[in-house]
Design a protein around this motif. Structure first.
Motif, short mmCIF file in Angstrom:
data_model
loop_
_atom_site.label_atom_id
_atom_site.label_comp_id
_atom_site.label_asym_id
_atom_site.label_seq_id
_atom_site.Cartn_x
_atom_site.Cartn_y
_atom_site.Cartn_z
N SER A 126 20.15 47.22 2.02
CA SER A 126 21.54 47.69 3.21
C SER A 126 22.53 47.93 3.11
CB SER A 126 21.01 47.28 4.79
OG SER A 126 21.19 45.93 5.43
N TYR A 129 26.15 46.27 3.78
CA TYR A 129 26.79 45.60 3.64
C TYR A 129 26.35 44.17 4.15
CZ TYR A 129 30.57 49.04 5.15
OH TYR A 129 31.44 49.53 5.35
N CYS A 175 25.92 42.47 0.46
CA CYS A 175 27.24 42.38 0.29
C CYS A 175 27.44 40.52 0.53
CB CYS A 175 28.37 43.05 0.44
SG CYS A 175 29.72 42.08 1.57
N GLU A 210 22.39 45.43 9.81
CA GLU A 210 23.79 45.65 9.20
C GLU A 210 25.43 46.32 9.48
OE1 GLU A 210 23.74 46.15 6.72
OE2 GLU A 210 24.51 48.21 5.78
N GLU A 211 24.36 46.34 11.34
CA GLU A 211 25.83 46.74 11.78
C GLU A 211 26.84 45.49 12.16
OE1 GLU A 211 26.68 49.58 13.66
OE2 GLU A 211 27.88 49.13 15.11
N ALA A 230 26.78 43.09 9.78
CA ALA A 230 27.47 43.07 9.18
C ALA A 230 28.73 44.23 8.33
CB ALA A 230 26.89 43.25 7.32
N LYS A 231 28.81 45.05 8.34
CA LYS A 231 29.46 45.91 8.88
C LYS A 231 30.66 45.33 10.08
CE LYS A 231 29.64 50.98 8.49
NZ LYS A 231 28.61 52.40 8.78
N ILE A 232 30.51 45.15 10.54
CA ILE A 232 31.44 44.79 11.48
C ILE A 232 32.30 43.70 10.75
CG2 ILE A 232 32.25 43.38 14.06
CD1 ILE A 232 29.79 44.94 14.99
N HIS A 249 32.56 42.65 7.87
CA HIS A 249 33.18 42.81 6.71
C HIS A 249 34.95 43.23 6.77
CE1 HIS A 249 34.45 45.70 3.39
NE2 HIS A 249 33.74 45.06 2.18
N LYS A 250 34.71 44.67 8.12
CA LYS A 250 35.42 44.95 8.84
C LYS A 250 36.39 44.32 9.42
CE LYS A 250 34.11 49.62 7.59
NZ LYS A 250 35.01 50.29 6.97
#
Ligand SMILES: [Zn+2]
Length: 213
Positions: A97, A99, A102, A177-178, A180-182, A184-185
């Protein structure tokens, strides 16, 4: 035979792709039958969109084929290693996934900055040092880091999650993934703050007190 388990693996593997956790040629999924101990794993090299129950490979705990016309996933050694050493685990998901991958390629773990990461993974999400895919070395290193976590990042590669069932392992992959997204943002707009020891202790208390649903 074992149609229900084969259908379950197909359903969750395809679901993971629909949710964007994997693309057609990456990732793998498995479950273990509590009764027989057999492992049901996605095959190597079959487009997930066209996956049929018959494509799922059934193995015993030593990797001997019980049923199936396909080769099992290339990452099967890691699944077998975990099932052999963790009697509490009945589902495994491996994704790339974006993010989370990454941070895997940056060799940067995801710190414990969000409460959901604690509830889903048990703490921060560490990185397993590089080892070749499908190798015993990768299986060993992953097993070690999963001793007190339900998810790890694999350096330069992706995500590995373990659960009490396959749906549970896929859910953890979604939450990784959620997280990682948080992260990253958050890195775009400031410096994310780790949860304090006191906050983690309070979350542990909630976890202990909440009865299983
Ligand atoms: Zn992979």
């Amino acid at each position: 035979m074992y149609e229900d388990y084969k259908n379950e693996v197909v359903f969750w593997a395809q679901k993971a792709e629909k949710l964007g956790l994997v693309v057609p040629t990456t990732g793998n999924f498995s479950l273990r039958d509590k009764e027989t101990g057999y492992i049901f794993v996605t095959p190597h090299g079959v487009f997930r969109e066209f996956l049929n129950p018959d494509d799922i490979v059934v193995l015993d705990i030593n990797g001997n084929k019980v049923e199936g016309k396909n080769k099992p996933s290339y990452e099967t050694p890691i699944h077998l290693k975990i099932y052999k050493n963790r009697r509490d685990i009945f589902g495994i998901a491996h994704t790339h996934s974006p993010y989370a991958a990454c941070f895997a390629v940056l060799k940067k773990g995801i710190p414990l900055i969000h409460i959901e990461t604690f509830f889903s993974v048990g703490g921060d999400i560490p990185v397993v040092d590089f080892a070749l895919p499908g190798s015993e070395e990768l299986a060993k290193k992953s097993l070690k880091k999963l001793s007190n976590r339900s998810a790890v990042l694999l350096e330069s590669h992706g995500v590995l999650t373990i659960g009490s069932s396959l749906p549970n392992a896929v859910l953890i992959a979604i939450l990784v993934e959620e997280s990682a997204k948080i992260y990253h943002k958050a890195l775009q707009v400031g410096e994310p703050k780790n949860l304090s020891e006191e906050q983690v202790r309070a979350l542990e208390k909630i976890l202990k007190e909440s009865s299983p649903e």
